[in-house]
Enzyme design. Structure first.
Site, PDB file in Angstrom:
ATOM      1  N   ARG A 135      55.963  72.135 -14.836  1.00 30.54           N
ATOM      2  CA  ARG A 135      55.226  73.138 -15.857  1.00 30.54           C
ATOM      3  C   ARG A 135      56.051  74.135 -16.034  1.00 30.54           C
ATOM      4  O   ARG A 135      56.079  74.654 -17.202  1.00 30.54           O
ATOM      5  CB  ARG A 135      54.051  73.490 -14.978  1.00 30.54           C
ATOM      6  CG  ARG A 135      52.783  72.485 -14.866  1.00 30.54           C
ATOM      7  CD  ARG A 135      53.069  71.122 -14.588  1.00 30.54           C
ATOM      8  NE  ARG A 135      52.009  70.419 -14.441  1.00 30.54           N
ATOM      9  CZ  ARG A 135      51.456  70.063 -13.615  1.00 30.54           C
ATOM     10  NH1 ARG A 135      51.530  70.443 -12.377  1.00 30.54           N
ATOM     11  NH2 ARG A 135      50.282  69.312 -13.588  1.00 30.54           N
ATOM     12  N   ASP A 159      55.780  64.907 -14.669  1.00 31.47           N
ATOM     13  CA  ASP A 159      54.471  65.193 -14.835  1.00 31.47           C
ATOM     14  C   ASP A 159      54.062  65.138 -16.657  1.00 31.47           C
ATOM     15  O   ASP A 159      55.031  64.563 -17.111  1.00 31.47           O
ATOM     16  CB  ASP A 159      53.864  66.565 -14.598  1.00 31.47           C
ATOM     17  CG  ASP A 159      52.594  66.773 -13.860  1.00 31.47           C
ATOM     18  OD1 ASP A 159      51.552  66.227 -14.777  1.00 31.47           O
ATOM     19  OD2 ASP A 159      52.355  66.881 -12.885  1.00 31.47           O
ATOM     20  N   HIS A 168      49.431  61.731 -14.772  1.00 25.74           N
ATOM     21  CA  HIS A 168      50.512  62.862 -14.939  1.00 25.74           C
ATOM     22  C   HIS A 168      51.920  62.111 -15.526  1.00 25.74           C
ATOM     23  O   HIS A 168      52.910  62.537 -14.794  1.00 25.74           O
ATOM     24  CB  HIS A 168      50.619  63.342 -13.661  1.00 25.74           C
ATOM     25  CG  HIS A 168      49.693  64.387 -13.290  1.00 25.74           C
ATOM     26  ND1 HIS A 168      49.036  65.433 -13.671  1.00 25.74           N
ATOM     27  CD2 HIS A 168      48.398  64.021 -12.470  1.00 25.74           C
ATOM     28  CE1 HIS A 168      48.163  66.001 -13.317  1.00 25.74           C
ATOM     29  NE2 HIS A 168      47.608  65.142 -12.273  1.00 25.74           N
ATOM     30  N   ASP A 198      47.661  61.298  -8.176  1.00 19.36           N
ATOM     31  CA  ASP A 198      46.494  62.173  -8.235  1.00 19.36           C
ATOM     32  C   ASP A 198      45.942  61.928  -9.614  1.00 19.36           C
ATOM     33  O   ASP A 198      46.667  61.842 -10.572  1.00 19.36           O
ATOM     34  CB  ASP A 198      47.115  63.509  -7.752  1.00 19.36           C
ATOM     35  CG  ASP A 198      47.981  63.861  -8.746  1.00 19.36           C
ATOM     36  OD1 ASP A 198      49.153  63.315  -8.886  1.00 19.36           O
ATOM     37  OD2 ASP A 198      47.957  65.156  -8.979  1.00 19.36           O
ATOM     38  N   GLU A 199      44.559  62.224  -9.573  1.00 17.15           N
ATOM     39  CA  GLU A 199      43.999  62.686 -10.861  1.00 17.15           C
ATOM     40  C   GLU A 199      44.148  61.455 -11.953  1.00 17.15           C
ATOM     41  O   GLU A 199      44.424  61.974 -13.148  1.00 17.15           O
ATOM     42  CB  GLU A 199      44.447  63.887 -11.481  1.00 17.15           C
ATOM     43  CG  GLU A 199      43.952  65.144 -10.401  1.00 17.15           C
ATOM     44  CD  GLU A 199      44.453  66.703 -10.841  1.00 17.15           C
ATOM     45  OE1 GLU A 199      43.831  67.747 -10.865  1.00 17.15           O
ATOM     46  OE2 GLU A 199      45.516  66.745 -11.339  1.00 17.15           O
ATOM     47  N   TYR A 255      47.908  76.361  -1.591  1.00 18.21           N
ATOM     48  CA  TYR A 255      48.167  76.387  -2.723  1.00 18.21           C
ATOM     49  C   TYR A 255      48.718  77.738  -3.471  1.00 18.21           C
ATOM     50  O   TYR A 255      47.790  78.802  -3.626  1.00 18.21           O
ATOM     51  CB  TYR A 255      47.237  75.798  -4.024  1.00 18.21           C
ATOM     52  CG  TYR A 255      47.130  74.284  -4.362  1.00 18.21           C
ATOM     53  CD1 TYR A 255      47.620  73.517  -3.093  1.00 18.21           C
ATOM     54  CD2 TYR A 255      46.686  73.891  -5.278  1.00 18.21           C
ATOM     55  CE1 TYR A 255      47.644  72.134  -3.162  1.00 18.21           C
ATOM     56  CE2 TYR A 255      46.655  72.378  -5.551  1.00 18.21           C
ATOM     57  CZ  TYR A 255      47.021  71.771  -4.500  1.00 18.21           C
ATOM     58  OH  TYR A 255      47.101  70.160  -4.771  1.00 18.21           O
ATOM     59  N   THR A 278      53.270  75.616 -10.813  1.00 16.70           N
ATOM     60  CA  THR A 278      53.906  76.536 -11.820  1.00 16.70           C
ATOM     61  C   THR A 278      53.193  76.820 -13.218  1.00 16.70           C
ATOM     62  O   THR A 278      54.066  77.331 -14.073  1.00 16.70           O
ATOM     63  CB  THR A 278      55.327  76.367 -12.042  1.00 16.70           C
ATOM     64  OG1 THR A 278      55.623  75.023 -12.412  1.00 16.70           O
ATOM     65  CG2 THR A 278      56.176  76.357 -10.317  1.00 16.70           C
ATOM     66  N   GLU A 279      52.153  76.209 -13.329  1.00 14.90           N
ATOM     67  CA  GLU A 279      51.468  76.402 -14.819  1.00 14.90           C
ATOM     68  C   GLU A 279      51.456  77.964 -15.085  1.00 14.90           C
ATOM     69  O   GLU A 279      51.795  78.307 -16.129  1.00 14.90           O
ATOM     70  CB  GLU A 279      50.118  75.978 -14.727  1.00 14.90           C
ATOM     71  CG  GLU A 279      49.905  74.447 -14.692  1.00 14.90           C
ATOM     72  CD  GLU A 279      49.682  73.706 -13.362  1.00 14.90           C
ATOM     73  OE1 GLU A 279      50.364  74.552 -12.231  1.00 14.90           O
ATOM     74  OE2 GLU A 279      49.116  72.808 -13.158  1.00 14.90           O
TER      75      GLU A 279
HETATM   76  C1  ACM Z   1      47.021  67.950  -7.281  1.00 16.37           C
HETATM   77  O1  ACM Z   1      46.789  69.003  -7.201  1.00 16.37           O
HETATM   78  N1  ACM Z   1      46.470  67.286  -8.446  1.00 16.37           N
HETATM   79  C2  ACM Z   1      47.866  67.127  -6.167  1.00 16.37           C
END
Ligand code: ACM
Length: 807
Positions: free
Chosen positions: A192, A221, A295, A358-359, A450, A501-502
Site C-alpha cells: 500500500r 496485493d 488481493h 484473505d478476503e 493492527y 500501510t494504507e
Molecule cells: C487482513 O487484514 N485482510 C488480513
C-alpha cells in the site's frame, strides 16, 4: 529460577499505578478513558527491560561499563565474534562507549564481558543466562540465538537512559530468560506504501532489539507487486506502479511521460538477498507473503490471463479495501503461482511461506461457467472449497519443497489443507479452530494487534484507522485464552503485530505507528503470562532507548491531551490535561515558556483568561516523555475545534484520513467516518456566538468493498452546484442554523477556510451537527476545523488552523 525476585516492589508499584488511575479517572474529560498523569511515576525496582525476562535475581554492586573494556568470545567462534561486534557497534552508536573484542585466551584478566557457550547453558533454542557482577558480565547460551538475545539484554541494561556517557553502571544481577513463543512477528505492508530497502533493514534492527524474530513481509496485493520475479518481469514493470487516488495526483504530470506521475517501487532479488542475510544475522526470519487467490489485482493487470473474468482491470488500482479480482484456479495460473514460489523459496530460506487467502470474495468465480464446471468436476460443494482445493495444490507443492504454508484464517472456511498453519486476524477464534483441528496458529488479530490504528485522539496524530489502539490494549491481550485446552495451547506459535500501510504513507510514520507499541507485542510474545503489568512503568527507559536508536517513536501514550471549556460570562477557559496512559507528570506554562521538569505540575483543571497561551509536556522525573503541545486561546479561537476534537455521528468506520493535496508538502488530516460523514460538536457554548466558519477539504473516496460506496453513504441534496456544509442544532434532524456554501472551496484540492456565516443568537450549550450536501460520493467533503465566532467577528483566514503537522 526465582520468578518472584521482584514481586514485592512490583506489587507495590502496580498498586500505586492503579490508585493513580482511579483517582484521575473522576476528573477525566474523556469519560474515564484517559487519566490525568498527576502521579510521579514510581521508578521500577528492577531494570526496565522489554520484553520482561522470565526471572531477574538482583545482587550487590555493579559492573561499570566503560570504553576500553573487553568483550571476550570463545576461540574460533565467528558467530560469537559477530554478536560481540554487534554489541560493540550498538554501544558505540547509542552511548558512545567503545569496547574491544578479543578471544578467551587468558590474556585479558580484568573485568570483561564474556560471551560463552557450554554444557551448563539454559535449555532452549533462544534461552540465555546473563550474570552481571562487579568482576564481569557473562552471557551464557547453548546456541547463537540465545547468545544474541543475551547480548540484546545487556544492550538494554546499558541504555536505560539516553545520550553518551563516560561509563554506565550495570546492576549486579542474574537473568534467566527464554521466550514464551517461537513466533514474535511484525507484518510490514510494503504494497500500500513502499519502503526503501534501507528502511526495511533499520526496521529489522529495531525489531531485533525487542527480541522479535519474524518479519512477515507483505509483498503483493491489489495495489502493487513489490518482488522481482525473473520469469514474469511485467509483475514489477507494470504491477509495481499506480497513479495515486484523487484529483491532486491526476494533476501531477510527470514531464517524462506527460502522464500522471506513478507511485510505486519494488525490491530486486539482489536487494532481497541482502535484506534476508541482514535479518538472519539478527535472528529475524523473513516470511514472505504472496497473497492469493484474492488481493491479486496488480498481478492480474500485469498478466490478464491470470484473471477469472473476461474483462479484468487494466490499471493497478489505488483504492483501499476488498476487490473482486481473483486468480483463476486453472492449471496455467497454478503453474504461474508455483513458478513464483520457486523464485520465492530460492530467495527466502524461511520454512514458512505465507500465501494470504484473505478476503477472497467469490463473485467472479461464481459468474464464470468454466470455474463453476471445475467445482462440479472436482466434486466440491462451493467456491470456498475451491479456494481450499487451490490452496491445497500450493500446500502440497510447498511441502514437497520442504516448506510450510501459512494462510490467513479465511482458509478455514473451505477446509484446512493438510500442512496449513493459520494466521488469525478475525479474532482469536480462528486460532482456536485451527488448534482444535491439530493445526498450528499465530495470532495477528484485528484490531488488537493492527498497528495502523491511532494511538490517542490528539489532532497532531498522523493518519490511521480511527479507533484507538494503546499500549495497554496490546499488553492486555492474552494469546492463549482460558477457553483453549493445554494441547490446543501448544499449537499457538505466537503473535504478530501488523503494520498495514494504507494510511501510513511515509517511513517516519511507519516507525511512529510501530514503536513503542511493538514493545507490548514483544512482551506478549516473549514474557511469561502475568509478568507484563509493569510495562508502562518500564516505558520511560524504553522511550530513552528508542531515542538513542534514532527511532521516530510515538509519544502518544504520554502526550498531554488538552480539552477546554469556555465560560463567556467570566471570559475564562477551564483547561483539562490528561494523558492516554496516565504515566508521567504533566508540566505546563501559561506565559509562553517551554515547559520543563520544573514548570507547574498539572494536578487538576485550571482556568486561564483570554487571551492565553497554554503549553504542556509530560516528564518522568527530569526525562521528557512527550513533546510540548501548545494551545492559544483568544476570542476568535476559543471555540475552535479540529475534526479530531469533534465526534463522528455514528463512529462506524472512523478514519483519520490524510488529504491528497498538496502533492508535495504537509497535508491536512481529517477525522471522518467513511460510512457516515457527519460530525458533532458536543456541548458547544453558544452564548455570544454570532457566526460560524469552517475549514474544509475534499478527499478521494477511494474505498471499495462491502459496506462502502454510494449505496451505503447517503447525503442530503445540495441547493447549489458545489454543495454546502449544513449546521443543525441539538441533533442531526434539528433546526438548520447555518449553511456554508462550498463554492469558495470547490477549486482548491487542499484545505479552504470558508467565509463565516451569521447565525441567530442561541443561548447556552448545545450539540451542533455538521453534514455536507453533495450529489456524488467522490470527492468526499470533510471538516478540518469548526470555529464558533463572537458576534461581528471577521474571518480568520487559514492561519493557525493547522496544528503541528503529523510526524
Ligand atoms: C487482513 O487484514 N485482510 C488480513
Amino acid at each position: 529460577m526465582d520468578r518472584s525476585a521482584f514481586s514485592g516492589p512490583a506489587i507495590g508499584l502496580i498498586t500505586a499505578l492503579t490508585l493513580a488511575a482511579t483517582a484521575a479517572t473522576a476528573a477525566s474529560p474523556f469519560g474515564g478513558l484517559f487519566s490525568a498523569a498527576s502521579k510521579a511515576p514510581a521508578a521500577p525496582a528492577a531494570p526496565s527491560l522489554i520484553p520482561q525476562p522470565v526471572s531477574i535475581t538482583p545482587a550487590q554492586g555493579a559492573f561499570v561499563l566503560a570504553s576500553g573494556a573487553h568483550i571476550l568470545v570463545p576461540p574460533n567462534d565467528p558467530q560469537a565474534r559477530w554478536i560481540a561486534q554487534y554489541l560493540s557497534d550498538m554501544l558505540k552508536r547509542t552511548r558512545g562507549i567503545e569496547l574491544k573484542i578479543g578471544e578467551e585466551n587468558g590474556e585479558v584478566t580484568g573485568p570483561a564481558i564474556h560471551l560463552t557457550r557450554g554444557p551448563d547453558a539454559p535449555v532452549g533454542d533462544e534461552a540465555y543466562r546473563l550474570a552481571a557482577a562487579p568482576a564481569g558480565v557473562t552471557v551464557l547460551a547453548a546456541n547463537d540465538a540465545g547468545l544474541f538475545y543475551g547480548a540484546v539484554t545487556l544492550l538494554q541494561l546499558a541504555t536505560e537512559s539516553d545520550g553518551h556517557a563516560g561509563s554506565i553502571p550495570l546492576p549486579a544481577l542474574t537473568i534467566d530468560d527464554a521466550p514464551r513463543y517461537p513466533w514474535r512477528g511484525l507484518l510490514l505492508d510494503s504494497v500500500r506504501h513502499f519502503q526503501s530497502p534501507e528502511f526495511v533493514k533499520k526496521l529489522i534492527d529495531d525489531m531485533a532489539v525487542h527480541k522479535l524474530n519474524v518479519l512477515h513481509w507483505h509483498l503483493t496485493d491489489d495495489q502493487g507487486w513489490r518482488l522481482e520475479i525473473k520469469k514474469y518481469p511485467r509483475l514489477t514493470e507494470v504491477g509495481a506502479w499506480r497513479v495515486p487516488a484523487g484529483e491532486a495526483a491526476l494533476q501531477d504530470i510527470d514531464p517524462a511521460t506527460k502522464k500522471p506521475r506513478l507511485y510505486g517501487g519494488f525490491y530486486t532479488q539482489d536487494q532481497v538477498k541482502d535484506i534476508v542475510a541482514y535479518a538472519a544475522q539478527r535472528h529475524v526470519t523473513i516470511v514472505p507473503e504472496i497473497d492469493m487467490p484474492g488481493h491479486a489485482t496488480a498481478a492480474i493487470v500485469a498478466y490478464p490471463w491470470l484473471a477469472s473474468t473476461p474483462h479484468p482491470p487494466t490499471a493497478v488500482p489505488s483504492d483501499w479495501g476488498v476487490y473482486p479480482n481473483l486468480y483463476n484456479p486453472d492449471t496455467p495460473t497454478i503453474g504461474f503461482l508455483q513458478d513464483v514460489l520457486t523464485e520465492v523459496i530460492a530467495l527466502f530460506p524461511s520454512t514458512y511461506i505465507h500465501v494470504g487467502g484473505d478476503e477472497a470474495v467469490k463473485t467472479q468465480w461464481s459468474a464464470a461457467p468454466t470455474i463453476q464446471a471445475q467445482v462440479q468436476a472436482l466434486g466440491l460443494k462451493n467456491d470456498d472449497e475451491l479456494q481450499s482445493w487451490m490452496t491445497g495444490r500450493l500446500d502440497a507443492w510447498l511441502d514437497a519443497h520442504g516448506r510450510r504454508l501459512v494462510g490467513w484464517d479465511d482458509i478455514l472456511k473451505g477446509g484446512l489443507t493438510p500442512h496449513a498453519t493459520v494466521m488469525s486476524w478475525q479474532g482469536p477464534a480462528g486460532a482456536a479452530a485451527a488448534a482444535a483441528q491439530d493445526h498450528d496458529a499465530i495470532l495477528a488479530v484485528d484490531p488488537t494487534l493492527y498497528l495502523d490504528h491511532r494511538q490517542n485522539p490528539a489532532p497532531d496524530q498522523p493518519p490511521g484507522r480511527g479507533s484507538l489502539l494503546t499500549l495497554k490494549d496490546i499488553d492486555a491481550f492474552d494469546p492463549a485464552p482460558a477457553s483453549l485446552t493445554d494441547e490446543q495451547r501448544g499449537h499457538i506459535l505466537g503473535v504478530e503485530g501488523a503494520v498495514w500501510t494504507e494510511h501510513i504513507r511515509t517511513e517516519p510514520r511507519v516507525e511512529f505507528m510501530t514503536f513503542p507499541r511493538t514493545a507490548a507485542i514483544a512482551e506478549i510474545g516473549w514474557s511469561p503470562p502475568g509478568s507484563t503489568e509493569t510495562l508502562l512503568a518500564r516505558m520511560p527507559a524504553e522511550m530513552a532507548r528508542l531515542r538513542d536508536l534514532g527511532v521516530n517513536a510515538a509519544d502518544s501514550a504520554f502526550e498531554p491531551l488538552l480539552t477546554s471549556d469556555f465560560d463567556p460570562k467570566t471570559g475564562t477557559v477551564a483547561v483539562t490535561l490528561a494523558t492516554e496512559s496516565g504515566q508521567g507528570e504533566i508540566r505546563y506554562t501559561t506565559d509562553g515558556a517551554e515547559p520543563t521538569p520544573r514548570s507547574q505540575r498539572y494536578d487538576a483543571p485550571f482556568a486561564v483568561r483570554l487571551p492565553s497561551r497554554v503549553r504542556a509536556a509530560t516528564f518522568a522525573g527530569a526525562e521528557p516523555l512527550s513533546h510540548a503541545i501548545e494551545r492559544r486561546f483568544d476570542a476568535d479561537t476559543v471555540r475552535s475545534r479540529d475534526s479530531h476534537e469533534l465526534k463522528t455521528c455514528s463512529g462506524k468506520l472512523d478514519l483519520s484520513l490524510e488529504d491528497d493535496a498538496p502533492v508535495n508538502g504537509p497535508r491536512a488530516v481529517f477525522l471522518v467516518d467513511i460510512q457516515n460523514p457527519c460530525w458533532i460538536y458536543p456541548g458547544a457554548e453558544l452564548d455570544g456566538v454570532g457566526a460560524i466558519d469552517a475549514a474544509v477539504g475534499q478527499v478521494p473516496y477511494n474505498f471499495v468493498g462491502a459496506g462502502l460506496g454510494p449505496e451505503v453513504v447517503k447525503f442530503r441534496s445540495p441547493a447549489t452546484p458545489e454543495g454546502e456544509l449544513e449546521v443543525r442544532l441539538d441533533t442531526c434532524e434539528g433546526p438548520r442554523i447555518a449553511v456554508l456554501p462550498l463554492k469558495p472551496a470547490a477549486a482548491n484540492l487542499a484545505v479552504t477556510a470558508l467565509p463565516p456565516v451569521a447565525i441567530a443568537p442561541v443561548a447556552g450549550k448545545h450539540d451542533l451537527c455538521f453534514t455536507f450536501t453533495q450529489h456524488a460520493l467522490d470527492p468526499l467533503w470533510v471538516i478540518k476545523t469548526i470555529n464558533l465566532l463572537p458576534a461581528k467577528a471577521q474571518s480568520r483566514g487559514l492561519g493557525g488552523l493547522f496544528g503541528a503537522g503529523p510526524k
